[in-house]
Write a protein that holds these residues in place. Structure first.
Motif, short mmCIF file in Angstrom:
data_model
loop_
_atom_site.label_atom_id
_atom_site.label_comp_id
_atom_site.label_asym_id
_atom_site.label_seq_id
_atom_site.Cartn_x
_atom_site.Cartn_y
_atom_site.Cartn_z
N LYS A 53 99.82 79.64 83.70
CA LYS A 53 100.86 79.14 82.80
C LYS A 53 100.68 77.69 82.37
N GLN A 54 99.47 77.12 82.52
CA GLN A 54 99.25 75.73 82.14
C GLN A 54 97.79 75.49 81.80
N ILE A 55 97.54 74.61 80.83
CA ILE A 55 96.19 74.22 80.49
C ILE A 55 96.11 72.70 80.50
N TYR A 56 95.09 72.18 81.18
CA TYR A 56 94.79 70.75 81.17
C TYR A 56 93.55 70.57 80.31
N VAL A 57 93.60 69.63 79.37
CA VAL A 57 92.47 69.38 78.48
C VAL A 57 92.11 67.91 78.53
N TRP A 58 90.82 67.61 78.66
CA TRP A 58 90.34 66.23 78.52
C TRP A 58 89.35 66.21 77.37
N ILE A 59 89.54 65.24 76.46
CA ILE A 59 88.62 65.02 75.35
C ILE A 59 88.17 63.57 75.46
N GLY A 60 86.85 63.35 75.52
CA GLY A 60 86.34 61.98 75.65
C GLY A 60 85.11 61.77 74.80
N SER A 61 84.82 60.51 74.52
CA SER A 61 83.64 60.22 73.70
C SER A 61 82.66 59.33 74.44
N ASP A 62 82.91 58.04 74.53
CA ASP A 62 81.92 57.10 75.06
C ASP A 62 81.80 57.09 76.57
N SER A 63 82.92 57.24 77.24
CA SER A 63 82.90 57.12 78.70
C SER A 63 83.74 58.23 79.31
N ALA A 64 83.70 58.27 80.62
CA ALA A 64 84.46 59.29 81.34
C ALA A 64 85.85 58.79 81.72
N LYS A 65 86.38 57.82 80.95
CA LYS A 65 87.73 57.33 81.22
C LYS A 65 88.75 58.40 80.84
N LEU A 66 89.87 58.37 81.53
CA LEU A 66 90.92 59.36 81.29
C LEU A 66 91.53 59.21 79.91
N GLY A 67 91.85 58.00 79.49
CA GLY A 67 92.49 57.79 78.19
C GLY A 67 93.97 58.05 78.27
N VAL A 112 97.24 66.89 78.02
CA VAL A 112 96.08 66.44 77.24
C VAL A 112 95.78 65.00 77.60
N ALA A 113 94.55 64.76 78.01
CA ALA A 113 94.03 63.41 78.19
C ALA A 113 93.04 63.18 77.06
N CYS A 114 93.24 62.12 76.31
CA CYS A 114 92.46 61.91 75.11
C CYS A 114 91.86 60.51 75.09
N ASN A 115 90.52 60.44 75.11
CA ASN A 115 89.82 59.16 75.07
C ASN A 115 88.82 59.21 73.92
N ILE A 116 89.35 59.27 72.70
CA ILE A 116 88.50 59.25 71.51
C ILE A 116 88.87 58.02 70.69
N PRO A 117 88.00 57.59 69.79
CA PRO A 117 88.30 56.38 69.01
C PRO A 117 89.64 56.47 68.28
N LYS A 118 90.39 55.36 68.34
CA LYS A 118 91.69 55.29 67.68
C LYS A 118 91.52 55.20 66.17
#
Length: 150
Positions: A53-67, A112-118
């Motif tokens: 009943k839950q999905i965790y998503v991480w999207i990252g670009s340059d580093s493995a930071k959580l965002g 959702v954890a999102c670490n992509i360019p602003k």
């Protein structure tokens, strides 16, 4: 340019295995899928963790930071979606829209954890598109609703 999906558990890219993996997660198992995509000339890394009943998503670009970290859930009585920021400032809402739309498309609670360019709405939209394609492949999207009279 896409790298092969590396999944842990029962899932693979085949439809039957995806449905089996979704059933496994629904019955209390954990399904982890990671993949990398080249989106608008930016390499994005994705990780999807499907729990019951839950999905965790991480999207990252340059580093493995959580965002920035957002939680979204369906709310009653009008089938709307509530989203809150767990980590990150209110000035950067990259990821909150993704979380809201994923709830609408899956019917599940979403983190959702999102670490992509602003300040790049096209990159965010295309990242969401790639993510949704993968969620559909894995069998995590809910069926399209039928008209009320059907």
């Amino acid at each position: 340019m896409s790298s092969p999906s590396s999944s842990f558990g029962k899932a693979s890219d085949s439809e039957a295995a995806s449905k089996s993996a979704a059933a496994s997660a629904a019955s209390g198992g954990v399904q982890v899928t990671t993949f990398t995509e080249l989106v608008d000339e930016v390499t994005l890394h994705f990780q999807i963790i499907h729990l019951a009943k839950q999905i965790y998503v991480w999207i990252g670009s340059d580093s493995a930071k959580l965002g920035n970290l957002y939680a979204a859930a369906p709310t009653r009585p009008n089938n709307s979606v509530s989203v809150t920021s767990i980590l990150g400032g209110a000035s950067d809402n990259t990821g909150s829209g993704i979380a809201r739309r994923l709830v609408l498309k899956t019917g599940l609670n979403i983190i959702v954890a999102c670490n992509i360019p602003k300040n790049n709405p096209m990159l965010e939209a295309n990242a969401e598109k790639k993510l949704m394609e993968k969620l559909i492949t894995l069998g995590y999207s809910r069926p399209k609703s039928r008209s009320p009279g059907a």
